[in-house]
Design an enzyme around this catalytic site. Structure first.
Site, mmCIF file in Angstrom:
data_model
loop_
_atom_site.group_PDB
_atom_site.id
_atom_site.type_symbol
_atom_site.label_atom_id
_atom_site.label_comp_id
_atom_site.label_asym_id
_atom_site.label_seq_id
_atom_site.Cartn_x
_atom_site.Cartn_y
_atom_site.Cartn_z
ATOM 1 N N ASP A 117 -22.223 112.230 -81.302
ATOM 2 C CA ASP A 117 -22.684 113.150 -80.294
ATOM 3 C C ASP A 117 -21.575 113.948 -79.674
ATOM 4 O O ASP A 117 -21.471 115.147 -79.653
ATOM 5 C CB ASP A 117 -23.829 112.758 -79.308
ATOM 6 C CG ASP A 117 -24.804 111.726 -79.895
ATOM 7 O OD1 ASP A 117 -25.529 112.067 -80.974
ATOM 8 O OD2 ASP A 117 -24.857 110.568 -79.641
ATOM 9 N N HIS A 167 -28.649 107.754 -77.109
ATOM 10 C CA HIS A 167 -28.470 108.404 -78.483
ATOM 11 C C HIS A 167 -29.812 108.572 -78.905
ATOM 12 O O HIS A 167 -30.240 107.931 -79.743
ATOM 13 C CB HIS A 167 -27.624 107.460 -79.348
ATOM 14 C CG HIS A 167 -27.468 108.175 -80.772
ATOM 15 N ND1 HIS A 167 -26.763 109.130 -80.994
ATOM 16 C CD2 HIS A 167 -28.046 107.736 -81.899
ATOM 17 C CE1 HIS A 167 -27.061 109.229 -82.386
ATOM 18 N NE2 HIS A 167 -27.821 108.258 -82.981
#
Ligand code: NDP
Length: 328
Positions: free
Chosen positions: A159, A187
């Site tokens: 990410d 996440h």
């Protein structure tokens, strides 16, 4: 000559495993001068495919690769492990409830946590990649009471890397000019990529962009939904970039962040920034000599606060659910 580092990879015969193992063996996990021994853990159905991958690893004649062992026994896989990459997990299938997903993964990560507890080296470092990564890491950590809790981490580096790349694209900057970006939280789709403290060539990123609508309506959803966009485009998941991020995560943890920069890691919270102690949430961290520290003292504005809180709430719900299932 250095003693080889024992690296255990679970789910080794999967897509991410295939993108990961060759680069571990060529020095991208720990450094170009660090020999490694690989232990590949698979479920019985995956053993044959893992053997095929091991044949290809042999055929690559990697100078740093000092051995490969393949097993379906976690106690063997984690024996003397210095680094463990927990990649294999039970994916969410159609119609699966969250409780089913969490208990299926509890059946994987609880015994693996215990096997790490009983067999790994004293300096073991664990990265969980298999989803739901933060909560899987919590389950493994809870099953390993003799291992310091902070050794269990979850991957939000993909990410982080995705956010850097999107920001570079928006501003025309080079990826290497961007520092101090942060992923907060889980996440998952609720993760929060924060550019308010980020810098582009030394200038504040949020001020440089100066476009809150882009931030809220384009940047954040693009980063959060990138995995789905890649599946849509290539017809397969983002295995290579996930493997790359796993290498980045461990490399940075072991070898340190650059002066003046930081990275993002899912780690057990110490209560910093109002994130309840114990849940595994992503924070800005600096690393040095194999130890990470949360970056302290950042001002969190209302825009950020609301988004961090939403992701942390999701993590608390996941924690409560695995607690109810007796997994932690
Ligand atoms: P992948 O190698 O593609 O993915 C493995 C895990 O990584 C999944 O949980 C996946 O989550 C997660 N993941 C995290 N980030 C990403 C990302 N950016 N892109 C894609 N995946 C991401 O799965 P495969 O099915 O190819 O392989 C899994 C292997 O694990 C199989 O060989 C299986 O036999 C093995 N396995 C081993 C176990 C063990 O060692 N005990 C236990 C369970 C499975 P998501 O599902 O959300 O994409």
């Amino acid at each position: 000559t250095r003693t080889p580092v024992n690296v255990t990879v679970t789910g080794a015969a999967g897509q991410i495993g295939y993108a990961l193992l060759f680069r571990i063996a060529s020095g991208h996990l720990l450094g170009a001068d660090v020999p490694v021994k690989l232990r590949l853990l698979e479920i019985p159905q995956g053993l044959k495919a893992a053997e095929g991958t091991a044949m290809e690893l042999d055929d690559s004649a990697f100078p740093l690769l000092r051995g490969i062992e393949i097993t379906d026994d976690p106690n063997v896989a984690f024996d003397g492990a210095n680094v463990a990459l927990l990649v294999g997990a039970r994916p969410r299938t159609k119609g699966m409830e969250r409780g089913d997903l969490l208990s299926a993964n509890g059946g994987i990560f609880k015994p693996q946590g215990k096997a790490i507890n009983d067999n790994a080296a004293d300096d073991i470092k664990v990265l969980v990649v298999g989803n739901p990564a933060n909560t899987n890491a919590l389950i493994a950590q809870a099953a390993a009471p003799d291992v310091p809790a902070e050794r269990f981490t979850a991957m939000t580096r993909l990410d982080h890397n995705r956010a850097i790349s999107q920001l570079a694209r928006k501003t025309g900057a080079a990826v290497s000019d961007i520092r101090r970006l942060t992923i907060w939280g889980n996440h998952s789709a609720t993760q929060y990529p924060d550019i308010f403290h980020a810098e582009i060539a030394g200038k504040n990123a949020a001020e440089t962009v100066n476009d809150e609508a882009w931030l809220a309506d384009t940047f954040i959803p693009t980063v959060a939904k990138r995995g789905a966009a890649i599946i849509e485009a290539r017809g397969a998941s983002s295995a290579a970039s996930a493997a790359n991020a796993a290498l980045d995560h461990v490399y940075t943890w072991v070898n340190g962040t650059a002066e003046g920069d930081w990275t993002s890691m899912g780690i057990p919270s110490d209560g910093s920034y109002g994130v309840p102690e114990g849940i595994i949430s992503s924070f800005p961290v600096t690393t040095k000599d194999g130890v990470y520290e949360i970056v302290q003292g950042l001002d969190i504005n209302d825009f950020s606060r609301a988004r961090i809180d939403a992701s942390v709430k999701e993590l608390q719900e996941e924690r409560d659910a695995v607690r109810e299932l007796g997994l932690i």
